[in-house]
Write an enzyme that holds these catalytic residues in place. Sequence first.
Site, PDB file in Angstrom:
ATOM      1  N   GLU A  24     109.584  51.116  31.413  1.00 18.97           N
ATOM      2  CA  GLU A  24     110.976  51.546  31.514  1.00 18.97           C
ATOM      3  C   GLU A  24     111.632  51.042  32.792  1.00 18.97           C
ATOM      4  OE1 GLU A  24     112.412  52.725  28.998  1.00 18.97           O
ATOM      5  OE2 GLU A  24     110.562  53.033  27.861  1.00 18.97           O
ATOM      6  N   PRO A  44     130.560  55.960   8.467  1.00 23.34           N
ATOM      7  CA  PRO A  44     130.247  57.380   8.214  1.00 23.34           C
ATOM      8  C   PRO A  44     130.556  58.241   9.429  1.00 23.34           C
ATOM      9  CG  PRO A  44     128.462  55.965   7.441  1.00 23.34           C
ATOM     10  CD  PRO A  44     129.409  55.083   8.196  1.00 23.34           C
ATOM     11  N   THR A  64     133.602  59.174  10.531  1.00 26.91           N
ATOM     12  CA  THR A  64     134.867  58.918  11.219  1.00 26.91           C
ATOM     13  C   THR A  64     135.990  59.849  10.767  1.00 26.91           C
ATOM     14  OG1 THR A  64     135.247  57.134   9.604  1.00 26.91           O
ATOM     15  CG2 THR A  64     134.400  56.506  11.767  1.00 26.91           C
TER      16      THR A  64
END
Length: 618
Positions: free
Chosen positions: A430, A209, A211
């Site tokens: 993190e 989707p 492209t």
Amino acid sequence: MKNATKYITKNLIISILIFLVVAGILSTYNLSAEKIEDVLISQVIEQINAEEVRSIEVRGDELLVELKDGTKENASKEPGESLSTLLSNYGVDPAKMTQVDVAIKGESGLGYWMGVLLPFLLPFALIAFFIYFMMRQVQGANTRALSFGHSSAREIPKNSKERITFKDVAGVKEAKEELMEVVEFLRSPKKFITLGAKIPKGVLLMGSPGTGKTLLARAVAGEANVPFYHISGSEFVEMFVGVGASRVRDLFNKAKKNAPCIVFIDEIDAVGRQRGAGLGGSHDEREQTLNQILVEMDGFDPNQGVIVLAATNRPDVLDPALLRPGRFDRRVILDEPDINDREAILKLHSENKPLHEDVNLRRIAERTPGFSGADLANLVNEAAILAARRNKKRTSMDEMVESIEKVLLGPERKSHILSESERKITAYHEAGHALVAHMLPNADPVHKVSIISRGAAAGYTLKLPSEDRKMHRKVEFLDDMAVSLGGYAAEMEIFGGKNLTTGASNDLRQATNLARRLVTDFGMSEKLGPRTYGKKEEMVFLGKEIHYERDYSEKVAEQIDQEINALLDDAMRTARKVIHGHRDDLEKIVKVLLEKETIEKEAFEELLGAKPTASDGA
């Protein structure tokens, strides 16, 4: 339904307005410009006897009396009785009547007919208008019913203002080359016919989707300057049997009349899925529509000039009859754009947007691996919106970089304020991801670390590959699993097992899925060997529901679980080893995160040094 309601409301309002106008006309019909007082006939007799009356005008049963002082009065007499008889009965002196001007006027034709017929005609007129209104509604419904089987394809004629060409499509060089033959045929078909060549009847555009499948199909029509019919696969199918097939016939009939032209069917997998798997049997509406598409494509004259383009991101579910030679002869694959294509796409979408001198589209292309053309267009648009929100006249690099994170992770959640303990846990979590990613040579380099909430994440570590890859090695997957578990390992190292939080739930899911794919899909397990385990099939009729077929025994299932656990244990040991061995570096990262909340790539590498590189034999 919405249009029908709007139409009924409009006609009802018109009817009410007409009724009010008629009522207004009737209400003002007998009104005079001058106000006249109504009096009794006895008062008129007294005024005649007193010689105060100048004239009397008789209009049927109404008497319009004018006095000598100019006053006008209105009186009524008995129906059918003359004025002379009335005055004689009241004993009026004939001598005094000679002083009064008497004029007798008959009622006008218009007034007569209005008074006699209007009370009867008005109800009939309203009933007739209501019947006409209902007939119009029924006729409109019949018209819509008759056009129900007509195609709703949107036509973009040649020489249209909406015309685009290959210049408006960046990247996809190989796809453009494949489609240039189609363009050449549409431009000069005689060149091919003379040599006996047959142009492909159908071209199937396949790709993820975003492209650019639809954009490329429109560019083919614009390049050849021919009419372009665009319809989605879902627009063929309705709740009534046979409508889809009728719309297919109507679409191709229109195309043949306007040949040469292009018919583009977007999301063809909506009707082109494999037959025989639906619950409707041979009378399934979707299958009937597909059958009609197959017939229309196979019945084409090879050089008729109607070419069918179709797009899908699920070619694996299409019916084999669609893909055989003679129908969709050619298949064009649209890959995700590489770094050069991404730069070209960014330039294309930035043409009409003022950019600051510091914007480096090459750097943006480097930071957006895996982005589709639609993602890149959205990125540039989001950056422009962000610049406008900040009252800037040009989009700068800061907005472009921030838009990357917004597209990837979602907008900043400024209202989501963490407590001090949560900020500390998030910082260590993190920092654990970032430290493990930096120290493992086969992991992607860290571009940004932040404890600012975005989307559903309390913080995030953004790591991006240094180059585009088509294939991945096992060592890269192993390091990626260790990076995914880096936050979990940091929490274990700092806070202990009893104080673990739910922040690592998504990390654990990603690591587990990757480990399972290594064993069952990629054949990278030393114990189980080079084979795949399990077969996933999409239930065609049920849409996205996946049927998972086990093609292995319970004993092998136990071995798969053992291999997955072994991979996850190895990844966890690797992550904990890095965290424990570089505790000082972890504390450095946490300290900066708690102070500044964000660390960019340059500052991160300055803090920890250059990232170790993988050996050539790794």
